[in-house]
Design a protein around this motif. Sequence first.
Motif, PDB file in Angstrom:
ATOM      1  N   GLY A 299       0.814  -1.060   0.003  1.00 40.46           N
ATOM      2  CA  GLY A 299       0.122   0.085   0.114  1.00 40.46           C
ATOM      3  C   GLY A 299       0.983   1.182  -0.067  1.00 40.46           C
ATOM      4  O   GLY A 299       0.534   2.371  -0.818  1.00 40.46           O
ATOM      5  N   THR A 300       2.044   1.339   0.667  1.00 41.69           N
ATOM      6  CA  THR A 300       2.923   2.285   0.810  1.00 41.69           C
ATOM      7  C   THR A 300       3.669   2.508  -0.526  1.00 41.69           C
ATOM      8  O   THR A 300       3.706   3.457  -1.129  1.00 41.69           O
ATOM      9  CB  THR A 300       3.959   2.117   1.833  1.00 41.69           C
ATOM     10  OG1 THR A 300       3.127   2.076   3.053  1.00 41.69           O
ATOM     11  CG2 THR A 300       5.013   3.424   1.898  1.00 41.69           C
ATOM     12  N   LEU A 301       4.016   1.272  -1.179  1.00 43.06           N
ATOM     13  CA  LEU A 301       4.746   1.298  -2.236  1.00 43.06           C
ATOM     14  C   LEU A 301       3.734   1.872  -3.507  1.00 43.06           C
ATOM     15  O   LEU A 301       4.377   2.749  -4.152  1.00 43.06           O
ATOM     16  CB  LEU A 301       5.077  -0.100  -2.854  1.00 43.06           C
ATOM     17  CG  LEU A 301       5.839  -0.249  -4.064  1.00 43.06           C
ATOM     18  CD1 LEU A 301       7.007   0.412  -4.230  1.00 43.06           C
ATOM     19  CD2 LEU A 301       6.070  -1.636  -4.400  1.00 43.06           C
ATOM     20  N   LYS A 302       2.676   1.734  -3.256  1.00 40.89           N
ATOM     21  CA  LYS A 302       1.626   2.160  -4.464  1.00 40.89           C
ATOM     22  C   LYS A 302       1.542   3.891  -4.409  1.00 40.89           C
ATOM     23  O   LYS A 302       1.108   4.405  -5.455  1.00 40.89           O
ATOM     24  CB  LYS A 302       0.141   1.610  -4.191  1.00 40.89           C
ATOM     25  CG  LYS A 302       0.236   0.328  -4.782  1.00 40.89           C
ATOM     26  CD  LYS A 302      -1.246  -0.313  -4.507  1.00 40.89           C
ATOM     27  CE  LYS A 302      -1.312  -2.068  -5.127  1.00 40.89           C
ATOM     28  NZ  LYS A 302      -2.757  -2.334  -5.084  1.00 40.89           N
ATOM     29  N   LEU A 303       2.010   4.489  -3.296  1.00 40.80           N
ATOM     30  CA  LEU A 303       1.772   5.895  -3.181  1.00 40.80           C
ATOM     31  C   LEU A 303       2.722   6.645  -4.202  1.00 40.80           C
ATOM     32  O   LEU A 303       2.232   7.859  -4.627  1.00 40.80           O
ATOM     33  CB  LEU A 303       2.099   6.283  -1.819  1.00 40.80           C
ATOM     34  CG  LEU A 303       1.225   5.934  -0.559  1.00 40.80           C
ATOM     35  CD1 LEU A 303       1.930   6.370   0.649  1.00 40.80           C
ATOM     36  CD2 LEU A 303      -0.105   6.628  -0.823  1.00 40.80           C
ATOM     37  N   GLN A 311       0.166  -0.753 -17.677  1.00 41.90           N
ATOM     38  CA  GLN A 311       0.979  -1.996 -17.402  1.00 41.90           C
ATOM     39  C   GLN A 311       1.081  -2.039 -15.810  1.00 41.90           C
ATOM     40  O   GLN A 311       1.649  -3.008 -15.484  1.00 41.90           O
ATOM     41  CB  GLN A 311       2.437  -1.908 -18.150  1.00 41.90           C
ATOM     42  CG  GLN A 311       2.366  -2.084 -19.556  1.00 41.90           C
ATOM     43  CD  GLN A 311       3.616  -2.119 -20.042  1.00 41.90           C
ATOM     44  OE1 GLN A 311       4.546  -1.739 -19.638  1.00 41.90           O
ATOM     45  NE2 GLN A 311       3.629  -2.873 -21.126  1.00 41.90           N
ATOM     46  N   LEU A 312       0.693  -1.120 -15.080  1.00 40.77           N
ATOM     47  CA  LEU A 312       1.008  -1.140 -13.490  1.00 40.77           C
ATOM     48  C   LEU A 312       0.353  -2.325 -12.910  1.00 40.77           C
ATOM     49  O   LEU A 312       1.311  -3.041 -12.233  1.00 40.77           O
ATOM     50  CB  LEU A 312       0.156  -0.271 -12.909  1.00 40.77           C
ATOM     51  CG  LEU A 312       0.478   0.102 -11.602  1.00 40.77           C
ATOM     52  CD1 LEU A 312       2.163  -0.079 -10.920  1.00 40.77           C
ATOM     53  CD2 LEU A 312      -0.293   1.229 -10.788  1.00 40.77           C
ATOM     54  N   GLN A 313      -0.726  -2.834 -13.162  1.00 44.38           N
ATOM     55  CA  GLN A 313      -1.206  -4.072 -12.331  1.00 44.38           C
ATOM     56  C   GLN A 313      -0.412  -5.241 -13.037  1.00 44.38           C
ATOM     57  O   GLN A 313      -0.136  -6.432 -12.249  1.00 44.38           O
ATOM     58  CB  GLN A 313      -2.736  -4.430 -12.846  1.00 44.38           C
ATOM     59  CG  GLN A 313      -3.706  -3.176 -12.048  1.00 44.38           C
ATOM     60  CD  GLN A 313      -3.182  -3.190 -10.634  1.00 44.38           C
ATOM     61  OE1 GLN A 313      -3.147  -4.083  -9.893  1.00 44.38           O
ATOM     62  NE2 GLN A 313      -3.123  -1.704  -9.963  1.00 44.38           N
ATOM     63  N   GLN A 314      -0.273  -5.376 -14.239  1.00 46.06           N
ATOM     64  CA  GLN A 314       0.644  -6.307 -14.900  1.00 46.06           C
ATOM     65  C   GLN A 314       2.156  -6.521 -14.079  1.00 46.06           C
ATOM     66  O   GLN A 314       2.824  -7.511 -13.865  1.00 46.06           O
ATOM     67  CB  GLN A 314       0.669  -6.278 -16.308  1.00 46.06           C
ATOM     68  CG  GLN A 314       1.212  -7.684 -16.799  1.00 46.06           C
ATOM     69  CD  GLN A 314       1.183  -7.267 -18.586  1.00 46.06           C
ATOM     70  OE1 GLN A 314       0.709  -6.277 -19.184  1.00 46.06           O
ATOM     71  NE2 GLN A 314       1.598  -8.347 -19.383  1.00 46.06           N
ATOM     72  N   LYS A 315       2.693  -5.253 -14.117  1.00 42.62           N
ATOM     73  CA  LYS A 315       3.950  -5.262 -13.455  1.00 42.62           C
ATOM     74  C   LYS A 315       3.915  -5.661 -11.872  1.00 42.62           C
ATOM     75  O   LYS A 315       4.805  -6.478 -11.574  1.00 42.62           O
ATOM     76  CB  LYS A 315       4.552  -3.637 -13.408  1.00 42.62           C
ATOM     77  CG  LYS A 315       4.774  -3.425 -14.976  1.00 42.62           C
ATOM     78  CD  LYS A 315       5.238  -1.747 -14.750  1.00 42.62           C
ATOM     79  CE  LYS A 315       5.788  -1.243 -16.001  1.00 42.62           C
ATOM     80  NZ  LYS A 315       6.038   0.120 -16.001  1.00 42.62           N
ATOM     81  N   LEU A 316       2.781  -5.269 -11.066  1.00 48.22           N
ATOM     82  CA  LEU A 316       2.643  -5.611  -9.848  1.00 48.22           C
ATOM     83  C   LEU A 316       2.553  -6.996  -9.902  1.00 48.22           C
ATOM     84  O   LEU A 316       3.054  -7.990  -8.763  1.00 48.22           O
ATOM     85  CB  LEU A 316       1.715  -4.872  -9.251  1.00 48.22           C
ATOM     86  CG  LEU A 316       1.887  -3.371  -8.970  1.00 48.22           C
ATOM     87  CD1 LEU A 316       0.466  -2.942  -8.415  1.00 48.22           C
ATOM     88  CD2 LEU A 316       2.934  -3.315  -7.838  1.00 48.22           C
ATOM     89  N   LEU A 317       1.862  -7.704 -10.791  1.00 51.71           N
ATOM     90  CA  LEU A 317       1.645  -9.147 -10.709  1.00 51.71           C
ATOM     91  C   LEU A 317       2.837 -10.045 -11.017  1.00 51.71           C
ATOM     92  O   LEU A 317       3.167 -10.986 -10.367  1.00 51.71           O
ATOM     93  CB  LEU A 317       0.508  -9.476 -11.618  1.00 51.71           C
ATOM     94  CG  LEU A 317       0.093 -11.103 -11.693  1.00 51.71           C
ATOM     95  CD1 LEU A 317      -0.578 -11.650 -10.216  1.00 51.71           C
ATOM     96  CD2 LEU A 317      -1.022 -11.257 -12.749  1.00 51.71           C
ATOM     97  N   PHE A 318       3.637  -9.461 -11.897  1.00 50.08           N
ATOM     98  CA  PHE A 318       4.972  -9.810 -12.322  1.00 50.08           C
ATOM     99  C   PHE A 318       5.866 -10.071 -11.154  1.00 50.08           C
ATOM    100  O   PHE A 318       6.507 -11.049 -10.774  1.00 50.08           O
ATOM    101  CB  PHE A 318       5.307  -9.181 -13.526  1.00 50.08           C
ATOM    102  CG  PHE A 318       6.763  -9.898 -13.834  1.00 50.08           C
ATOM    103  CD1 PHE A 318       6.822 -10.912 -14.808  1.00 50.08           C
ATOM    104  CD2 PHE A 318       7.893  -9.470 -13.646  1.00 50.08           C
ATOM    105  CE1 PHE A 318       8.120 -11.565 -15.311  1.00 50.08           C
ATOM    106  CE2 PHE A 318       9.225  -9.882 -14.240  1.00 50.08           C
ATOM    107  CZ  PHE A 318       9.196 -10.893 -14.975  1.00 50.08           C
ATOM    108  N   LEU A 319       5.870  -8.960 -10.366  1.00 48.81           N
ATOM    109  CA  LEU A 319       6.610  -8.730  -9.210  1.00 48.81           C
ATOM    110  C   LEU A 319       6.402  -9.932  -8.095  1.00 48.81           C
ATOM    111  O   LEU A 319       7.046 -10.316  -7.428  1.00 48.81           O
ATOM    112  CB  LEU A 319       6.749  -7.440  -8.600  1.00 48.81           C
ATOM    113  CG  LEU A 319       7.516  -6.347  -9.328  1.00 48.81           C
ATOM    114  CD1 LEU A 319       7.274  -5.009  -9.017  1.00 48.81           C
ATOM    115  CD2 LEU A 319       9.030  -6.625  -9.377  1.00 48.81           C
TER     116      LEU A 319
END
Length: 440
Positions: A299-303, A311-319
């Motif tokens: 949650g803090t990282l998303k700030l 591509q944000l959600q795809q990147k987060l899923l990849f991570l």
Amino acid sequence: MKSRSGRRARKKRRKKRGEAVNVTLSHEASFVALRRWLKQRGFSSKCLIPASFTDTGRGLMATQPIEANELVISLPERCLLTTSSVLKSYMGEYIKRWKPPVSPLIALCSFLIAERYYGDTAEWSPYIKVLPKSYTCPVYFSNDIMDLLPLDVRKKAVTQKEQFEELYCSSLPFFLSLQPIFTQPVEVVFTQDAVRWAWCSVNTRTVYMEHAQSDFLSLEKDVFALAPYLDLLNHCPEVQVHAGFNELSRCYEIRSVRGCKKFQQAFICYGPHDNQRLFLEYGFVASGNQHSVVYIELGTLKLCLNEADRQLQQKLLFLKDNDFLRNLTFGVDGPSWRLMTALRLLSLKPEQYSFWKSILLGAPVSQDREEWCILKAQVLCQHLCDDSSNALARIAQLKEGADGARLEQLCLVESLRREEREILECSKQVLRNLLPQSSP
């Protein structure tokens, strides 16, 4: 003329200078009784005596130099309180016939509560009497103090409280089956506060000791052993010891790697734990802990991320799939490699999709993307700094008029938050140095 000031005056001067003042506790009735009881079971210790230290509270003080690789303490098996001890006791028959079997943890907790109930007539009374009356573990914290914890710790602390409450509720039927042992109603003996005390006693004071699986206990790993006297040894991150149960001597032994000077506190090391883990598992923090870091929640990282990035959600899923969304930290030496690697991947533009895997393997990014990562790390660091400062201001307010356990809890959270802020200030300086210097 030579000063003739006595011991009391010397202690006052040392206290004024901020030096640790050690006060022996070996004369206190509870410790006299404990040492006498342990001697009857084959244990005596002349080189370690109980003492109170200004920086750590109760501990063990060396009365003579302890050399490197010397045996610090050797506690006979008869002195260890384990599930085997419980199964052989008056409670054993009740545990053996209960279905489904109780866990090793509940067996030990139940026995501690029963022994405390029986008072002076209990076999383990001398040990029970020197156990803390309460603890500074999160399960004791009120909600307003829990809210002052760093986010990552707070979530784990809330989970810990929920798990304890669930354990208590699920164990009530077994507790009720113990009614024949007590003259008072079981509900009066096995209160939630009593079980909380026993739960913390087992979780914070046992040594690791593997036991053979019992047919009368659940399949949970049985690795608990309460070790009277030995459990007075406090943790120090820098200390190195060899500890374990010696099958030949049938004793739990601790051997010092570097030794200890006369009249100094003897320490052990619970492992390379940061202060957040020490707080959650044992209810204390260690000053100058070189293992401490500040964790970053998702949650803090998303700030600091751009929600417009398709591509944000795809990147987060990849991570997440590659286990790069946990253990993202700031330390005294700056942001961790894992944090910067995650930010580098998040910084990539749509046309750089093919570089995702190589980034996680340590491939560099362009200069402008690297600067983007450093700037985002600064945003994260500043956000956490502000959160820490706000919490410290709130703690200062709550400490006014607080006393007893509440004040102790607030001081503990304050120590955790102060350390957090110091780490973040170091990271901020490192990040400033990473940015290219502008031309004069």
